[in-house]
Design a protein around this motif. Sequence first.
Motif, PDB file in Angstrom:
ATOM      1  N   UNK A   4      -3.822 -10.374   8.648  1.00  0.00           N
ATOM      2  CA  UNK A   4      -5.088  -9.656   8.617  1.00  0.00           C
ATOM      3  C   UNK A   4      -4.863  -8.143   8.652  1.00  0.00           C
ATOM      4  N   UNK A   5      -3.938  -7.681   9.498  1.00  0.00           N
ATOM      5  CA  UNK A   5      -3.678  -6.243   9.575  1.00  0.00           C
ATOM      6  C   UNK A   5      -3.219  -5.709   8.220  1.00  0.00           C
ATOM      7  N   UNK A   6      -2.256  -6.382   7.618  1.00  0.00           N
ATOM      8  CA  UNK A   6      -1.678  -5.892   6.364  1.00  0.00           C
ATOM      9  C   UNK A   6      -2.665  -6.060   5.220  1.00  0.00           C
ATOM     10  N   UNK A   7      -3.510  -7.061   5.292  1.00  0.00           N
ATOM     11  CA  UNK A   7      -4.556  -7.242   4.286  1.00  0.00           C
ATOM     12  C   UNK A   7      -5.461  -6.019   4.220  1.00  0.00           C
ATOM     13  N   UNK A   8      -5.701  -5.396   5.360  1.00  0.00           N
ATOM     14  CA  UNK A   8      -6.525  -4.191   5.409  1.00  0.00           C
ATOM     15  C   UNK A   8      -5.678  -2.928   5.412  1.00  0.00           C
ATOM     16  N   UNK A   9      -4.486  -3.038   4.819  1.00  0.00           N
ATOM     17  CA  UNK A   9      -3.607  -1.896   4.586  1.00  0.00           C
ATOM     18  C   UNK A   9      -3.207  -1.200   5.885  1.00  0.00           C
ATOM     19  N   UNK A  10      -2.913  -1.999   6.914  1.00  0.00           N
ATOM     20  CA  UNK A  10      -2.454  -1.469   8.189  1.00  0.00           C
ATOM     21  C   UNK A  10      -1.129  -2.155   8.543  1.00  0.00           C
ATOM     22  N   UNK A  11      -0.097  -1.382   8.784  1.00  0.00           N
ATOM     23  CA  UNK A  11       1.175  -1.955   9.202  1.00  0.00           C
ATOM     24  C   UNK A  11       1.151  -2.197  10.707  1.00  0.00           C
ATOM     25  N   UNK A  12       1.457  -3.407  11.162  1.00  0.00           N
ATOM     26  CA  UNK A  12       1.371  -3.689  12.605  1.00  0.00           C
ATOM     27  C   UNK A  12       2.527  -3.079  13.383  1.00  0.00           C
ATOM     28  N   UNK A  13       2.208  -2.591  14.564  1.00  0.00           N
ATOM     29  CA  UNK A  13       3.236  -2.113  15.495  1.00  0.00           C
ATOM     30  C   UNK A  13       2.783  -2.439  16.913  1.00  0.00           C
ATOM     31  N   UNK A  14       3.564  -3.162  17.711  1.00  0.00           N
ATOM     32  CA  UNK A  14       4.912  -3.633  17.370  1.00  0.00           C
ATOM     33  C   UNK A  14       4.883  -4.948  16.593  1.00  0.00           C
ATOM     34  N   UNK A  15       6.013  -5.228  15.955  1.00  0.00           N
ATOM     35  CA  UNK A  15       6.255  -6.556  15.396  1.00  0.00           C
ATOM     36  C   UNK A  15       7.016  -7.345  16.451  1.00  0.00           C
ATOM     37  N   UNK A  16       6.412  -8.434  16.898  1.00  0.00           N
ATOM     38  CA  UNK A  16       7.093  -9.291  17.874  1.00  0.00           C
ATOM     39  C   UNK A  16       7.241 -10.678  17.275  1.00  0.00           C
ATOM     40  N   UNK A  17       8.275 -11.418  17.690  1.00  0.00           N
ATOM     41  CA  UNK A  17       9.227 -11.142  18.768  1.00  0.00           C
ATOM     42  C   UNK A  17      10.122  -9.937  18.448  1.00  0.00           C
ATOM     43  N   UNK A  18      10.460  -9.194  19.476  1.00  0.00           N
ATOM     44  CA  UNK A  18      11.370  -8.065  19.339  1.00  0.00           C
ATOM     45  C   UNK A  18      12.821  -8.562  19.366  1.00  0.00           C
ATOM     46  N   UNK A  21       0.825  -1.198   0.000  1.00  0.00           N
ATOM     47  CA  UNK A  21       0.000   0.000   0.000  1.00  0.00           C
ATOM     48  C   UNK A  21       0.864   1.254   0.000  1.00  0.00           C
ATOM     49  N   UNK A  22       0.411   2.279  -0.699  1.00  0.00           N
ATOM     50  CA  UNK A  22       1.140   3.545  -0.688  1.00  0.00           C
ATOM     51  C   UNK A  22       0.879   4.318   0.596  1.00  0.00           C
ATOM     52  N   UNK A  23      -0.302   4.143   1.190  1.00  0.00           N
ATOM     53  CA  UNK A  23      -0.612   4.820   2.450  1.00  0.00           C
ATOM     54  C   UNK A  23       0.075   4.101   3.606  1.00  0.00           C
ATOM     55  N   UNK A  24       0.791   4.854   4.413  1.00  0.00           N
ATOM     56  CA  UNK A  24       1.518   4.271   5.542  1.00  0.00           C
ATOM     57  C   UNK A  24       0.641   4.329   6.796  1.00  0.00           C
ATOM     58  N   UNK A  25      -0.356   3.458   6.809  1.00  0.00           N
ATOM     59  CA  UNK A  25      -1.276   3.385   7.938  1.00  0.00           C
ATOM     60  C   UNK A  25      -0.698   2.447   8.991  1.00  0.00           C
ATOM     61  N   UNK A  26      -0.778   2.854  10.237  1.00  0.00           N
ATOM     62  CA  UNK A  26      -0.217   2.069  11.335  1.00  0.00           C
ATOM     63  C   UNK A  26      -1.336   1.565  12.232  1.00  0.00           C
ATOM     64  N   UNK A  27      -1.309   0.274  12.521  1.00  0.00           N
ATOM     65  CA  UNK A  27      -2.246  -0.319  13.468  1.00  0.00           C
ATOM     66  C   UNK A  27      -1.465  -0.698  14.727  1.00  0.00           C
ATOM     67  N   UNK A  28      -1.536   0.155  15.749  1.00  0.00           N
ATOM     68  CA  UNK A  28      -0.903  -0.169  17.021  1.00  0.00           C
ATOM     69  C   UNK A  28      -1.762  -1.196  17.753  1.00  0.00           C
ATOM     70  N   UNK A  29      -1.101  -2.184  18.318  1.00  0.00           N
ATOM     71  CA  UNK A  29      -1.856  -3.184  19.076  1.00  0.00           C
ATOM     72  C   UNK A  29      -1.110  -3.456  20.378  1.00  0.00           C
TER      73      UNK A  29
END
Length: 368
Positions: free
Chosen positions: A147-161, A119-127
């Motif tokens: 699922x997050x990325x499917x709906x054009x949301x980048x997950x944060x955080x990515x774990x394991x860290x 996606x060109x939009x840098x949408x962030x989904x904090x969880x």
Amino acid sequence: QSPSSAPTVSASYERIGYVQVDLPSGHSVFPDTRDRHAKSALPFGGSGTTGYFPDRLLPESSSVAPPGENTQFWVTVSVPSTAPTGTHGGQIHLHLRGIEPIDIPLTVNVYDFALPKRASARNTCCWSPQYLDCRQDEPFLRELYRDMIRYRQAPDPIIPQPEITINQDGSVAIDLDAYDRMATYCMDELGASHLFFPRVGSAWYMNVYFLWHTPLVKKERWYGVQIFTDDLELTPEFKQAFGSYTEQMTEYFRSKGWLGRVYITSMDEPQTADDFKAIRNYSAFVHSVAPEIRRFCTTYPRPELLGSIDAWCPQEFNETAIKQRQAMGDELMFYKNWLHLIDMPMVDPRLQGWLAWRMGATGWLTYA
């Protein structure tokens, strides 16, 4: 139905899940501060009504349709980028127990462009993984991120860290194996638009919260290393350890080809002169170590932070100030978390794409 030489158009279905709202959000937003927010909630779109509202899509191989009730499904049609343009016809076959199968006609119009994988939009989904018993469950995490990325949301955080060890001489050793496996899955395989610099070493996963607000930030530690002195200068020990960590992570992002899509957070919604001083000192140090990584803050372009932040995420829109910073090369995101409530009309989330385009924003933040 396509020509025999054309790629197959695939489809999947999910049941639409509902939640029952017995107290409308216009009266329940921030219950502990209801008097302060009740007047501002309803005008922004709360329906003010009770009942069942669509909440999420449930991936089920089979579903039960209770007698006398409607059961709704969401059908997703996936069209390959190599499909010929034009009108394609098909059918949805509905199989019901005890009844002859029903064929529902389906028409798909294929246009001469393809949606990009990333996606060109840098949408962030904090969880908030600290609230879920899933931190060691890699299959669950992969499905969640998909699922997050499917709906054009980048997950944060990515774990394991990343796993960090600070040695007695102040040097930092980083074990990136588990983090690299998951980050590569999100960024390269699924096509996430961006990621945030992994903030590790805290009691919980920080998302947009990197530094505590003052005066608590004076007591904040990173792997046992105090971050600030009493006058809000970075301690030499923190500069050595965090500087080493930042340099190594920057080279890792560079080797992966992600460097232009990485952000590092500072402090959430700073308000005081001490907050601004802490951010300025911290951001100046980060920029000296990793000048290619954008510095993010959930605030509007405040005069106190100009030059210290180059990725702004405000709750309010000051067109003049924002356009001035965009002309200087800064990025804009936006958020308004507490308005995204279940019993609001769907026009609310549909407008976000238009708002991003209208403001020249790179995307938006959805929190927790």
